[in-house]
Design an enzyme around this catalytic site. Sequence first.
Site, mmCIF file in Angstrom:
data_model
loop_
_atom_site.group_PDB
_atom_site.id
_atom_site.type_symbol
_atom_site.label_atom_id
_atom_site.label_comp_id
_atom_site.label_asym_id
_atom_site.label_seq_id
_atom_site.Cartn_x
_atom_site.Cartn_y
_atom_site.Cartn_z
ATOM 1 N N GLU A 251 14.724 -0.014 0.527
ATOM 2 C CA GLU A 251 14.753 -0.904 1.694
ATOM 3 C C GLU A 251 16.093 -0.844 2.424
ATOM 4 O O GLU A 251 16.417 -1.742 3.198
ATOM 5 C CB GLU A 251 14.452 -2.356 1.285
ATOM 6 C CG GLU A 251 13.134 -2.579 0.573
ATOM 7 C CD GLU A 251 11.902 -2.332 1.441
ATOM 8 O OE1 GLU A 251 12.061 -1.991 2.631
ATOM 9 O OE2 GLU A 251 10.789 -2.460 0.915
ATOM 10 N N HIS B 40 16.753 -9.296 -1.022
ATOM 11 C CA HIS B 40 15.289 -9.264 -0.974
ATOM 12 C C HIS B 40 14.740 -9.478 -2.378
ATOM 13 O O HIS B 40 15.183 -8.825 -3.326
ATOM 14 C CB HIS B 40 14.827 -7.912 -0.423
ATOM 15 C CG HIS B 40 13.363 -7.656 -0.581
ATOM 16 N ND1 HIS B 40 12.391 -8.490 -0.065
ATOM 17 C CD2 HIS B 40 12.683 -6.652 -1.204
ATOM 18 C CE1 HIS B 40 11.190 -8.000 -0.363
ATOM 19 N NE2 HIS B 40 11.339 -6.899 -1.057
ATOM 20 N N HIS C 146 10.995 -11.028 -4.786
ATOM 21 C CA HIS C 146 9.545 -11.235 -4.809
ATOM 22 C C HIS C 146 9.221 -12.576 -5.493
ATOM 23 O O HIS C 146 8.619 -12.581 -6.572
ATOM 24 C CB HIS C 146 8.858 -10.095 -5.566
ATOM 25 C CG HIS C 146 9.005 -8.748 -4.954
ATOM 26 N ND1 HIS C 146 8.646 -7.575 -5.604
ATOM 27 C CD2 HIS C 146 9.461 -8.354 -3.725
ATOM 28 C CE1 HIS C 146 8.882 -6.529 -4.821
ATOM 29 N NE2 HIS C 146 9.381 -6.965 -3.681
ATOM 30 N N GLU D 270 15.799 -31.443 0.892
ATOM 31 C CA GLU D 270 17.038 -30.761 1.270
ATOM 32 C C GLU D 270 16.810 -29.504 2.128
ATOM 33 O O GLU D 270 17.775 -28.958 2.669
ATOM 34 C CB GLU D 270 17.899 -30.455 0.048
ATOM 35 C CG GLU D 270 17.338 -29.454 -0.901
ATOM 36 C CD GLU D 270 18.373 -29.117 -1.991
ATOM 37 O OE1 GLU D 270 19.315 -29.890 -2.196
ATOM 38 O OE2 GLU D 270 18.208 -28.066 -2.613
ATOM 39 N N HIS E 69 4.345 -10.074 0.207
ATOM 40 C CA HIS E 69 5.353 -9.189 -0.389
ATOM 41 C C HIS E 69 6.575 -9.958 -0.924
ATOM 42 O O HIS E 69 6.892 -9.848 -2.104
ATOM 43 C CB HIS E 69 5.776 -8.132 0.642
ATOM 44 C CG HIS E 69 6.747 -7.129 0.126
ATOM 45 N ND1 HIS E 69 6.761 -5.811 0.524
ATOM 46 C CD2 HIS E 69 7.765 -7.243 -0.751
ATOM 47 C CE1 HIS E 69 7.723 -5.165 -0.115
ATOM 48 N NE2 HIS E 69 8.353 -6.010 -0.893
#
Length: 275
Positions: A116, A140, A142, A170, A211
């Site tokens: 990525e 990133h 999952h 919050e 994803h």
Amino acid sequence: MNIVEVDIIKAFIRTCEDGWQQGWHERNGGNLTYRMKPEEVAQCQAFFTQPREWVKIGVQAESLAGEYFITTGSGKFFRNVPLNPAQNIGIVEINATGDSWRIVWGLENGAKPTSEFPTHFMNHAVRAAATDGAYRVIYHAHPANLIAMTYLLPLTDKDFTRALWQSATECPVVFPGGVGVVEWMVPGGADIALATSKLMKEFDAAVWAHHGLFCSGPDFDITFGLMHTIEKSAQIYMLAMSAGQGNIRQTITDANLRAIADEFGVTLNKKFLEN
Ligand code: 2HA
Ligand code: ZN
């Protein structure tokens, strides 16, 4: 001394370990990059190896020419990063036109930066520009509850922002700007990189449908904390929806959201408020 004793490398490794312990990084899932400060590059320089060949990124950002990034490796498992940093993470230098990287440390035995990297790179460019250079981390992961939400809610910035703001008090304080949503796309390439970076002009976080999530921030604590807060809120949403079989008796109202914003001195993104 070893490069893994340098503070910024230690902090990078700790973030990988923390993400693994949260359950966000099955197998080779997820990736992390950090845009280094000049003094951090200087601290690591003594450990740099013979630079390897330049490799095209597939996207270009002239503003990132000459920068150095710490990055997780493509196909590498977060779980293994603390055990063998040099094989699972590395440092890359960006060339003078901002369209290629070359490895200067780590990623041993033919490893490459995260698959990525194009998305991370474009996100770094837009977040750095939007924050006068303050933002340095793209992360990133999952996280399961947030991904589950992408099967239930319309894939709009407004639906996700409101559901997350309403699921934990919050949240409006932690991400008053809201979150963006990218429809399902093939991961890894230039198209999803451009779609994500368009959202990152406005948001600190972008959901990838079915994803995962991209978060950005100035340092590891704030960026990891954003991922953690969003996933915790998603977990509460999923628990309440599951237990209530889709029926919600009450939630945090827009008046409540405004009151939180007033008390904590944050400005909520108006387009996600209703009345
Ligand atoms: O690194 O998470 O999106 C594996 C992935 C791809
Ligand atoms: Zn992923």
